[in-house]
Design an enzyme around this catalytic site. Structure first.
Site, PDB file in Angstrom:
ATOM      1  N   LYS A   1      73.352 155.091 103.313  1.00  0.00           N
ATOM      2  CA  LYS A   1      72.096 155.526 102.682  1.00  0.00           C
ATOM      3  C   LYS A   1      71.049 154.434 102.913  1.00  0.00           C
ATOM      4  CE  LYS A   1      69.772 156.626  98.367  1.00  0.00           C
ATOM      5  NZ  LYS A   1      68.704 155.618  98.609  1.00  0.00           N
TER       6      LYS A   1
ATOM      7  N   ASP B   1      74.458 139.376 108.586  1.00  0.00           N
ATOM      8  CA  ASP B   1      73.537 138.945 109.638  1.00  0.00           C
ATOM      9  C   ASP B   1      73.260 137.447 109.579  1.00  0.00           C
ATOM     10  OD1 ASP B   1      73.415 141.538 110.532  1.00  0.00           O
ATOM     11  OD2 ASP B   1      71.557 142.019 109.476  1.00  0.00           O
TER      12      ASP B   1
ATOM     13  N   SER C   1      72.921 152.096  99.710  1.00  0.00           N
ATOM     14  CA  SER C   1      71.542 151.671  99.499  1.00  0.00           C
ATOM     15  C   SER C   1      71.424 150.162  99.346  1.00  0.00           C
ATOM     16  CB  SER C   1      70.977 152.417  98.287  1.00  0.00           C
ATOM     17  OG  SER C   1      69.581 152.293  98.222  1.00  0.00           O
TER      18      SER C   1
END
Length: 744
Positions: A526, A512, A501
């Site tokens: 998740k 990124d 999560s």
């Protein structure tokens, strides 16, 4: 202890993997005339209607709770009660389908819990039949030298058509358990002999052996204890089972929590609980007793001065009610009695270590909010040896993305992971660290707001995560601190399969932005967000309403975050989202415009090569790889022999391999190898006892756990060296050819 590998190894050692059947969460039934009648309350009916309506209208999937979904809910409910398909008969299933399959959803939406309670009542009847059968059979001699096998995984097996076939399987279950208990008893006796021959193995710990019972006596006692539990079962159990089956039909992360379980949910998300400030566990050698292990400084128990570590809890009483004898109760049930609302009172009957029963004392405490200081962010400095000397690297361990939102909402002081992390970063920079490793292993996630704030401490500005709701609307969460950056230096993030999560949002954004290098193993996957429903008529719930996406557009759902540099995955892949029932699918949306803040990609191949060279030679990683190989040998085992001699040979072979792996590690690290398996087990027990008595912050990292931190620090230093050597490198560059040895 972050690593669970040793626990898995111990299971291998004791034959745990050879018998996977559990009789539904260890809850047994008593005889029919003793069975407590369970019936829903008005509040339970009301919350059922609320939850069913919410999942029908507000879940991310926009999937109606119609007749088709109702059939799936029924199947999920039955499987939650009887996961191995050993209790219900096929005739029961046919009856349930005929009565409830298409109408169960409608019943739930109207608050009608009769179908759920009727099925649960049948379940208890069948479970009662099993225990009556088992107790009768245990009065007879059992053949532990059979030439047949028991199925280890019956999750997808058909239900039995006849009681005869069912009882044949029950007989196999008994034989298998008795084989395990016989082997365990022999191994415990050998371990006690090893301790007697070499007391130093105990390392000063009390390694009291279990009660001296025969395997049959042990199994009978276990069953009696479980049957006694059934007399304490409340209707909340049925409510949780049916509502969680309903929610699990939609996705794995929508859940319902009855009031007692809701306390645990709040503890995990806020790092605060309402209780007396003690940790408890079953007493070693006699699980009839639960003892106090540690006491939280400043909590009610500590302030009273009347509660001591090592005290047995033999009775618990609520305010205005008599004390209930809890000898023989599971520690989880005792925890449920001790916890409660702030300001309420609880009375404990305690027995000091070694005291006679008539020396028990009664202590009344007023519950309060306990801040779990040990469970928050921790930071430290590690020294990493390189060719040019030692380098200081900061390590920040983040157990969850916690936020005590209730305290904040009420205007009280509160803890949050972003504030604690900021303090850690400031402290580490004051110590002149050359880089920071953020450890997110086993971090289950938490507050989306907090992860966004934390990312703002590492990146200058821009989007950090995208959120899409069930209607397709996309909201971009951004770093909104005006470009403030608490830490701009070299960064690494460690992840593993138990990182989920919010941990995945954090590591994905760092990856990124090319802000740092991500190390470890692929995360859980998740990628969904749940709203916490804490204003229901009874208990609390979480409901999946949104889905996470990276700023590059790919979902973290299902696929998870793949590290730049892999390290060994110590967990079974079955723990990930990719193997979960009814998990949402992976997909993509548009990229959110952002500006990269560093260059990592072109250096990853070379850094990975250097890391592989080190881990192949590092004793801790060699050890973990060996344990993983041993575990994989039994992972897909479909059946197990019911011949004790065969089972012993299999276990001895696994023990020999495990001991060999441990002794190779010890020799490589300058430690004395264990003479035999029994000595090894005694030493493990001693270490476990010692660590259990320490508060979490006082426990030194285990060497196999610390190896991940050390290697991550080395990888970070490798990356820094390459970036300095190639200051003009671009993300689009192919992998850069560099010397075969790491740059210091």
């Amino acid at each position: 202890m972050k690593l669970q590998t040793l626990a898995c190894a111990v299971a291998l050692m004791t034959g745990g993997l050879f018998f996977s059947h559990t009789v539904n969460e260890a809850i047994a039934a008593t005889t029919v005339n003793q069975q407590v009648t369970l019936a829903p309350t008005r509040e339970q009916s009301l919350v059922t209607r609320q939850v069913a309506t919410l999942v029908d209208r507000q879940h991310y999937l926009n999937m109606r709770l119609d007749a088709d979904v109702s059939r799936r809910v029924l199947a999920m409910y039955i499987d939650s009660l009887d996961p191995d398909h050993t209790l219900f008969l096929q005739s029961d299933i046919d009856e349930f389908n005929k009565k409830y399959a298409s109408s169960l959803g409608t019943s739930l939406k109207t608050g009608d819990l009769a179908p759920a309670f009727n099925i649960y009542d049948r379940y208890r009847t069948r479970l009662n039949s099993f225990y009556q059968f088992a107790m009768q059979q245990l009065d007879k001699n059992q053949n532990l030298h059979r030439n047949d096998f028991i199925e280890l995984d019956r999750e997808k097996a058909p239900f039995f058509n006849s009681k005869r076939d069912q009882q044949e399987h029950w007989q196999k279950m008994l034989v298998s358990q008795l084989i395990n208990l016989n082997i365990n008893k022999e191994e415990e006796a050998a371990k006690q002999q090893a301790l007697k021959a070499n007391p130093a193995l105990a390392a000063g710990q009390d390694l009291t052996p279990p009660e001296d019972l025969t395997p049959v006596e042990t199994l009978k006692k276990r069953y009696r204890r479980q049957m006694e539990q059934q007399t304490r079962i409340k209707s909340d159990r049925v409510l949780e089972k049916i509502l969680n089956a309903t929610l699990a039909t939609y996705d794995p992360h929508s859940n319902y929590y009855a009031p007692i379980e809701a306390m645990e949910l709040n503890r995990q998300t806020t790092l605060a609980l309402e209780g007396i400030g003690v940790s408890i566990r079953p007493e070693r050698g006699n699980e009839d007793y639960t003892r106090i292990e540690t006491i939280v400084d400043g909590g009610p128990a500590s302030k009273s001065g009347q509660v001591k570590s090592g005290d047995r809890i033999i009775g618990v009483g609520q305010e205005g009610e008599p004390i209930v004898d809890v000898i023989g109760w599971p520690s989880g049930e005792i925890v449920g009695l001790i916890r409660g609302k702030r300001g309420t009172k609880v009375t404990l009957r305690l027995l000091a270590t070694g005291a006679a029963a008539n020396q028990a004392r009664v202590v009344t405490l007023t519950r309060d909010v306990i801040q779990e200081e040990d469970s928050g962010v921790r930071s430290r400095v590690v020294n990493v040896k390189r060719n040019d000397g030692e380098h200081k690297i900061g390590v920040i361990e983040i157990p969850s993305f916690y936020l005590n939102y209730r305290a904040r909402r009420e205007g009280n002081s509160y803890r949050s992971v972003s504030v604690d992390t900021q303090k850690a970063l400031v402290s580490l920079q004051a110590q002149n660290v050359e880089g920071v490793v953020v450890d997110l292993r086993n971090n289950p996630g938490g507050s989306l707001e907090e992860v966004a704030r934390m990312l703002g401490q590492f990146v200058k500005d821009g989007p950090v995560v995208q959120i899409r709701d069930g209607n397709g609307n996309v909201n971009v969460f951004r770093d909104e601190d005006g470009g403030e950056q608490i830490y701009s230096g070299p960064l690494a993030v460690i992840i593993n399969l138990a990182s989920a999560s919010a941990s995945e949002i954090f590591s994905a954004a760092i990856q990124d932005y090319q802000r740092g290098i991500v190390i470890g193993s692929t995360t859980t996957g998740k990628g969904t967000a749940q709203v916490q429903l804490d204003s229901l008529a009874y208990g609390q719930a979480t409901l999946t309403q949104r889905k996470f996406y990276r700023i590059t557009g790919g979902s973290t759902q299902n696929k998870g975050v793949v590290p730049d540099v892999p390290l060994i995955n110590i967990y079974d892949e079955d723990l990930g989202e990719r193997k979960a029932k009814n998990a949402l699918k992976w997909d993509t949306i548009q990229t959110a415009p952002y500006k990269r803040e560093g260059v990592v990609t072109p250096f990853v191949p070379q850094v990975t090569t250097w890391s592989t060279q080190r881990t192949n030679a590092e004793p801790q990683f060699v050890y973990l790889s060996a344990l993983k190989s041993i575990a994989e040998k039994t992972k897909d085992k479909k059946q197990s022999s019911l011949n004790i001699d065969v089972r012993k040979r299999e276990i001895k072979d696994l023990e020999a391999e495990t001991l060999r792996a441990e002794n190779v590690r010890r020799t490589a690290t300058g430690l004395q190898p264990y003479a035999n398996w029994e000595s090894y087990q005694a030493a493990l027990d001693a270490r476990s006892e010692s660590r259990a008595k320490m508060k979490a912050a006082q426990r030194p990292p285990l060497p196999e756990d610390e190896a991940f931190v050390t290697e991550s620090a080395n990888i970070l230093m490798d990356m820094v060296g390459l970036q300095k050597a190639h200051p003009d490198a671009k993300v689009s560059d192919p992998s850069i050819t560099v010397p075969q040895k790491p740059v210091s």
